[in-house]
Design a protein around this motif. Structure first.
Motif, PDB file in Angstrom:
ATOM      1  N   PRO A   1       0.757  -1.150  -0.047  1.00 21.32           N
ATOM      2  CA  PRO A   1       0.087  -0.066  -0.181  1.00 21.32           C
ATOM      3  C   PRO A   1       0.651   1.420   0.000  1.00 21.32           C
ATOM      4  O   PRO A   1       0.406   2.287  -0.178  1.00 21.32           O
ATOM      5  CB  PRO A   1      -0.866  -0.195   1.320  1.00 21.32           C
ATOM      6  CG  PRO A   1      -0.214  -1.243   2.029  1.00 21.32           C
ATOM      7  CD  PRO A   1       0.499  -2.234   1.097  1.00 21.32           C
ATOM      8  N   GLU A   2       1.915   1.105   0.509  1.00 21.14           N
ATOM      9  CA  GLU A   2       2.950   2.378   0.402  1.00 21.14           C
ATOM     10  C   GLU A   2       4.351   2.057   0.186  1.00 21.14           C
ATOM     11  O   GLU A   2       4.893   1.119   0.598  1.00 21.14           O
ATOM     12  CB  GLU A   2       2.795   3.182   1.862  1.00 21.14           C
ATOM     13  CG  GLU A   2       3.159   2.161   2.861  1.00 21.14           C
ATOM     14  CD  GLU A   2       3.070   3.098   4.264  1.00 21.14           C
ATOM     15  OE1 GLU A   2       2.675   4.357   4.349  1.00 21.14           O
ATOM     16  OE2 GLU A   2       3.589   2.589   5.186  1.00 21.14           O
ATOM     17  N   PRO A   3       5.272   3.232  -0.043  1.00 19.28           N
ATOM     18  CA  PRO A   3       6.465   2.820  -0.352  1.00 19.28           C
ATOM     19  C   PRO A   3       7.154   2.340   1.070  1.00 19.28           C
ATOM     20  O   PRO A   3       6.695   2.502   1.971  1.00 19.28           O
ATOM     21  CB  PRO A   3       7.188   4.253  -0.860  1.00 19.28           C
ATOM     22  CG  PRO A   3       5.953   5.034  -1.463  1.00 19.28           C
ATOM     23  CD  PRO A   3       4.898   4.438  -0.629  1.00 19.28           C
ATOM     24  N   GLY A   4       8.096   1.552   0.727  1.00 20.44           N
ATOM     25  CA  GLY A   4       9.087   1.370   1.868  1.00 20.44           C
ATOM     26  C   GLY A   4      10.211   2.259   1.997  1.00 20.44           C
ATOM     27  O   GLY A   4      10.396   3.188   1.904  1.00 20.44           O
ATOM     28  N   SER A   5      11.310   1.428   3.008  1.00 19.55           N
ATOM     29  CA  SER A   5      12.547   2.151   3.239  1.00 19.55           C
ATOM     30  C   SER A   5      13.548   1.553   2.897  1.00 19.55           C
ATOM     31  O   SER A   5      13.302   0.002   2.608  1.00 19.55           O
ATOM     32  CB  SER A   5      12.568   2.543   4.738  1.00 19.55           C
ATOM     33  OG  SER A   5      12.623   1.282   5.476  1.00 19.55           O
ATOM     34  N   SER A   6      14.731   2.069   2.581  1.00 23.84           N
ATOM     35  CA  SER A   6      15.633   1.284   2.205  1.00 23.84           C
ATOM     36  C   SER A   6      17.055   1.802   2.340  1.00 23.84           C
ATOM     37  O   SER A   6      16.979   3.301   2.512  1.00 23.84           O
ATOM     38  CB  SER A   6      15.750   1.391   0.079  1.00 23.84           C
ATOM     39  OG  SER A   6      16.810   0.569  -0.338  1.00 23.84           O
ATOM     40  N   TRP A   7      17.984   1.186   2.069  1.00 20.53           N
ATOM     41  CA  TRP A   7      19.410   1.782   2.382  1.00 20.53           C
ATOM     42  C   TRP A   7      20.312   0.815   1.533  1.00 20.53           C
ATOM     43  O   TRP A   7      20.275  -0.260   1.360  1.00 20.53           O
ATOM     44  CB  TRP A   7      20.176   1.845   3.748  1.00 20.53           C
ATOM     45  CG  TRP A   7      19.904   0.387   4.833  1.00 20.53           C
ATOM     46  CD1 TRP A   7      18.903   0.347   5.885  1.00 20.53           C
ATOM     47  CD2 TRP A   7      20.396  -0.658   4.576  1.00 20.53           C
ATOM     48  NE1 TRP A   7      19.049  -1.048   6.288  1.00 20.53           N
ATOM     49  CE2 TRP A   7      19.930  -1.819   5.750  1.00 20.53           C
ATOM     50  CE3 TRP A   7      21.499  -1.321   3.831  1.00 20.53           C
ATOM     51  CZ2 TRP A   7      20.500  -2.818   5.933  1.00 20.53           C
ATOM     52  CZ3 TRP A   7      21.913  -2.789   4.155  1.00 20.53           C
ATOM     53  CH2 TRP A   7      21.554  -3.437   5.220  1.00 20.53           C
ATOM     54  N   VAL A   8      21.493   1.486   1.091  1.00 26.47           N
ATOM     55  CA  VAL A   8      22.769   0.866   0.518  1.00 26.47           C
ATOM     56  C   VAL A   8      23.977   0.850   1.249  1.00 26.47           C
ATOM     57  O   VAL A   8      24.230   1.991   1.695  1.00 26.47           O
ATOM     58  CB  VAL A   8      22.995   1.678  -0.865  1.00 26.47           C
ATOM     59  CG1 VAL A   8      24.089   0.680  -1.705  1.00 26.47           C
ATOM     60  CG2 VAL A   8      21.676   1.826  -1.838  1.00 26.47           C
ATOM     61  N   ARG A   9      24.343  -0.326   1.755  1.00 30.34           N
ATOM     62  CA  ARG A   9      25.816  -0.451   2.537  1.00 30.34           C
ATOM     63  C   ARG A   9      26.621  -0.659   1.653  1.00 30.34           C
ATOM     64  O   ARG A   9      26.843  -1.819   0.939  1.00 30.34           O
ATOM     65  CB  ARG A   9      25.416  -1.274   3.426  1.00 30.34           C
ATOM     66  CG  ARG A   9      26.651  -1.282   4.570  1.00 30.34           C
ATOM     67  CD  ARG A   9      26.372  -2.302   5.567  1.00 30.34           C
ATOM     68  NE  ARG A   9      25.448  -1.781   6.457  1.00 30.34           N
ATOM     69  CZ  ARG A   9      24.449  -2.478   7.284  1.00 30.34           C
ATOM     70  NH1 ARG A   9      24.659  -3.754   7.375  1.00 30.34           N
ATOM     71  NH2 ARG A   9      23.476  -1.885   8.187  1.00 30.34           N
ATOM     72  N   TYR A  10      27.913   0.090   1.726  1.00 33.06           N
ATOM     73  CA  TYR A  10      29.217  -0.448   1.104  1.00 33.06           C
ATOM     74  C   TYR A  10      30.328  -0.707   2.254  1.00 33.06           C
ATOM     75  O   TYR A  10      30.408  -0.022   2.954  1.00 33.06           O
ATOM     76  CB  TYR A  10      29.629   0.780   0.414  1.00 33.06           C
ATOM     77  CG  TYR A  10      28.756   1.317  -0.699  1.00 33.06           C
ATOM     78  CD1 TYR A  10      28.818   0.805  -2.176  1.00 33.06           C
ATOM     79  CD2 TYR A  10      27.784   2.213  -0.537  1.00 33.06           C
ATOM     80  CE1 TYR A  10      28.208   1.383  -3.128  1.00 33.06           C
ATOM     81  CE2 TYR A  10      27.004   2.662  -1.694  1.00 33.06           C
ATOM     82  CZ  TYR A  10      27.158   2.138  -2.821  1.00 33.06           C
ATOM     83  OH  TYR A  10      26.429   2.619  -3.763  1.00 33.06           O
ATOM     84  N   GLY A  11      30.911  -1.761   1.817  1.00 28.01           N
ATOM     85  CA  GLY A  11      32.095  -2.120   2.664  1.00 28.01           C
ATOM     86  C   GLY A  11      33.300  -2.243   1.534  1.00 28.01           C
ATOM     87  O   GLY A  11      33.067  -3.028   0.666  1.00 28.01           O
TER      88      GLY A  11
END
Length: 775
Positions: free
Chosen positions: A357-367
């Motif tokens: 029903p709605e957009p989510g949350s997100s992250w991009v992690r770099y190592g």
């Protein structure tokens, strides 16, 4: 620190130490805008300053190149914690702060940071630091050394490819550390406090010692510093305040042996950076105004940053009698982790693709992990003869790894509901192991034809070999599977610099030089070439260095033009992309540095740069095949300005010294800095065409670069001291100017919806109080 020119017998060691002390004081005095603390009976004449730009100890007034110096006292007066704190005082140097120390992009003379490879090389003493390859985000993770126990920072503008090799295409940033002194013990302790307007408070502590171990022969120098840096940026969604606070720490041990025939220097350094989040401001795309209040960002996920660098260096300087032999060995291990909020970019997968029903949350992690080994050998003639020469060999090996993880969840931070969590909770996992090897030989010569005319020239032949793998075990953003790539190339660079000494105090020089930014294997994505070539440039410079008014004033002028070919640029579609060789650009301009010691108490300085840097023609197209159509991308159009290069930037400084009672003395100073309008990026053109038929354009969209406004800031500082105690205070950005250091669009990768702009502000008004005690 390498002596770069041994003076001979043990009996001359006190003279060497005296020269070192005089040089240190002179550098501090010449650095703009701050000068060494001094009493009022010093001479009005400006001091002599030496540099190691040509890997020899030379008077900066006789070097046929544009060199700027930042001295230890200037760093202290400004309360500097990172490059961004003092970059505005160097003409032609641009530093984009991306939210905290360690997340910086550097460019010089319009050679902008447009790809993942660095355009400015970084050295600590004799050792290069940072990756020369394309897979360690070198352009945004530049070395940002905590400026403690640093004698000076040398900034060499223009390509330095013949002596410093890869990635010095735009210039060189060289940190020169304080060397152990076998003649005098020294202890130093210090600390300080700082407060940011509408933000938190921070503190710092430092300790240093120089201990002679064998008289006139051997000494050890140790130092440690820790900064607790206050935050000032707030998060609108979760109400967190001062989110960009963090910690810097730096420790160093240096051991020096000075013998009759050779010197040996061994050092170990560790620096750590740890931040909870990064500075940012959400701006209205239409008006450019702050959306949610002063220095407030919109974040769906946290953005921590951690970096640790360990550096070990061993330098041998051997006096052969007829020449000097130098061996410089360095090994570094750099580990970095940072996370980016990608809620707007990829959060819409939740509703647009998964039907939630709605957009989510997100992250991009770099190592990222980089192990780098370097070895350089140099054999050089003694200084002072009519012909000086240098021959050398250089080798580096890099073993690198980059991991990427893109996460998707609900707005409250929980995973998607089953069974979507297993299939789409991880949007991408990418592993990118790579290695880089480079071997080079170089020669450099200087022929003093007569008392007035001198000719410098240099050649360098380099070869690099690279391998790379793209391993994608999970996700939907990047095709699954394993792909390998490799590349090898030979690169030749040269420099030529005739110099004419008009009189004892005025020198005219010309300099032509080339530089390169290594290419390498590329991301395995549809439409992206399997590798990119090196970027190459040619630079042509005419300069004047003059002292006048009884050597109370000095003026440096440099007029330059740069032609840059095969520029590496990012080509991105639906949030993922790789590199292409875009095309050509030119940069031309004028730089000025002036210093005037009006009296033994009063000194003025002025730095300025005017730069016209623009894309020469439309960058090369990237064709991304889709189901039933092609997407043709241009990541730069002819006439675009180069990113983050102001046409005009300048700074003016003034300092006044005075005596107090009881052996105390003091100084007050002020500095004004102006950075002109810039653009964030280049134009993006996207055309939709029939498959294989680029002439039939179904749709075309051109997104111009963001306009980043100019800013002005005023800094004040003062100190009192008595030789043992020093107490300093500073107020940076006195007017609390809201200028932007960097800016980007925050938009959906699927829909293209522009949510807002995210900018990184220059540091708000900051008040600091510092003390040092030496004994």
């Amino acid at each position: 620190m390498n002596r770069l020119g041994k003076m001979g017998t043990r009996g001359q060691a006190p003279r060497r130490r005296a020269l070192c002390a005089a040089t240190t004081a002179a550098l501090a005095a010449m650095a703009m805008p701050a000068f060494a603390q001094q009493s009022s009976d010093e001479a009005v004449e400006l001091d002599t300053v030496v540099v190691t730009a040509n890997k020899r100890v030379e008077n900066v007034r006789t070097v046929g190149a544009a060199v700027s110096l930042i001295g230890e006292h200037q760093l202290e007066n400004l309360g500097a914690n990172s490059l961004a704190d003092y970059a505005d005082y160097v003409p032609g140097l641009q530093v984009q702060d991306n939210g905290n120390p360690g997340l910086t992009s550097i460019s010089m003379r319009g050679i902008a940071a447009m790809s993942s490879g660095a355009t400015v090389a970084s050295y600590i003493d004799e050792v290069p630091v940072g990756s020369s390859g394309l897979w360690q985000a070198a352009t945004t993770l530049n070395l940002d050394l905590l400026p403690y126990d640093i004698e000076r920072v040398e900034v060499l503008r223009g390509p330095q490819g013949t002596l410093y090799g890869a990635s010095a295409i735009g210039g060189l940033l060289k940190y020169v550390t304080r060397a152990p002194d076998p003649l005098a013990a020294e202890w130093r302790v210090g600390g300080g406090w700082s407060k940011v307007k509408k933000g938190g408070s921070g503190w710092n502590a430092r300790f240093g010692a120089n201990l002679p171990l064998v008289e006139d022969r051997m000494a050890v120098r140790v130092g440690y510093a820790r900064n607790e840096i206050p935050g000032y940026s707030d998060s609108q969604l979760d109400g967190r305040e001062d989110i960009n606070g963090g910690t810097q720490s730096s420790g160093r041990v240096a051991l020096a042996w000075q013998g009759d025939a050779f010197d040996l220097n061994l050092s170990a350094l560790r620096q750590e950076i740890d931040f909870d989040d990064r500075a940012g401001v959400a701006l209205d795309p239409a008006t450019g105004r702050q959306l949610f209040g002063d220095v407030v960002d919109v974040l769906g996920a946290r953005q921590p940053f951690e970096k640790r660098i360990d550096l070990y260096a061993l330098t041998l300087d051997w006096d052969l009698g007829w020449a000097d032999f130098v061996s410089a060995t360095g090994w570094s291990d750099t580990k970095t982790m940072y996370q980016l909020d990608s809620t707007v970019q990829f959060g819409e997968v939740a509703d647009l693709m998964l039907g939630l029903p709605e957009p989510g949350s997100s992250w991009v992690r770099y190592g990222l992990d980089l192990e780098k080994l370097t070895q350089e050998f140099r054999l050089s003639s003694k200084s002072g003869g009519p012909f000086e020469w240098m021959i050398g060999a250089f080798h580096t090996t890099e073993d690198a790894y980059q991991g990427q993880n893109v996460w998707l969840g609900l707005m409250d931070g929980s995973p998607p509901p089953p069974p979507l969590d297993a299939a789409f909770g991880t949007l991408a996992v990418v592993e990118l192991p790579s290695d880089y090897k480079e071997t080079a030989v170089f020669v450099n010569g200087s022929w003093r034809i007569n008392d007035r005319f001198k000719l410098d020239a240099g050649l360098r032949q380099s070869r690099n070999e690279q391998s790379y793998s793209q391993i994608v075990p999970a996700g939907i953003l990047v095709p699954l599977g394993t792909t390998h790539g490799a590349s090898e190339e030979d690169v030749f660079t040269w420099s030529l610099s005739p110099q004419f000494q008009i009189n004892d105090d005025t020198m005219l020089y010309a300099r032509a030089a080339t530089g390169y930014q290594p290419g390498g294997p590329n991301a395995a994505l549809p439409g992206i070439p399997p590798s990119v070539d090196s970027s190459m440039l040619g630079s042509y410079e005419l300069g004047l260095k003059s002292q006048f008014a009884d050597r109370r004033a000095q003026l440096d002028l440099a007029l330059f033009r740069i032609d840059w070919d095969d520029i590496q640029v990012q080509s991105q579609f639906n949030g993922v992309g790789g590199l292409v060789n875009g095309g050509e650009a030119t940069s031309e301009g004028l730089e000025l540095s002036a210093l005037f010691r009006a009296t033994d108490r009063l000194q003025f300085g002025l730095n300025a740069a005017y730069t016209e840097a623009e894309v020469k023609n439309d960058f090369k197209e990237t064709v991304i095949p889709q189901d039933g159509f092609d997407v043709i991308l241009n990541s730069g159009l002819g006439g675009d300005r180069m990113p983050y290069v102001p046409r005009l930037s300048w700074s003016a400084t003034a300092e006044y010294y005075f005596d107090l009672a009881g052996g105390w003395y003091g100084h007050v100073g002020g500095a004004f800095r102006h950075v002109g309008n810039r653009v964030a990026g280049t134009s993006d053109r996207q055309r939709i065409t029939l498959p294989g038929d680029p002439s039939t354009v179904l749709d075309e969209t051109i997104v111009p670069p963001l306009e980043v406004g100019s800013y002005d800031a005023f800094d004040l500082y003062a100190s009192v001291g008595n030789g043992s105690w020093t107490i300093r205070t500073f107020v940076n950005n006195v007017g609390d100017e809201r200028g932007w250091s960097s800016m980007m669009r925050v938009e959906g990768a699927l829909s293209g919806r522009l949510a807002h702009l995210r900018a990184v502000p220059i540091q708000p008004r900051t008040l600091g109080l510092e003390f040092d005690y030496r004994f």
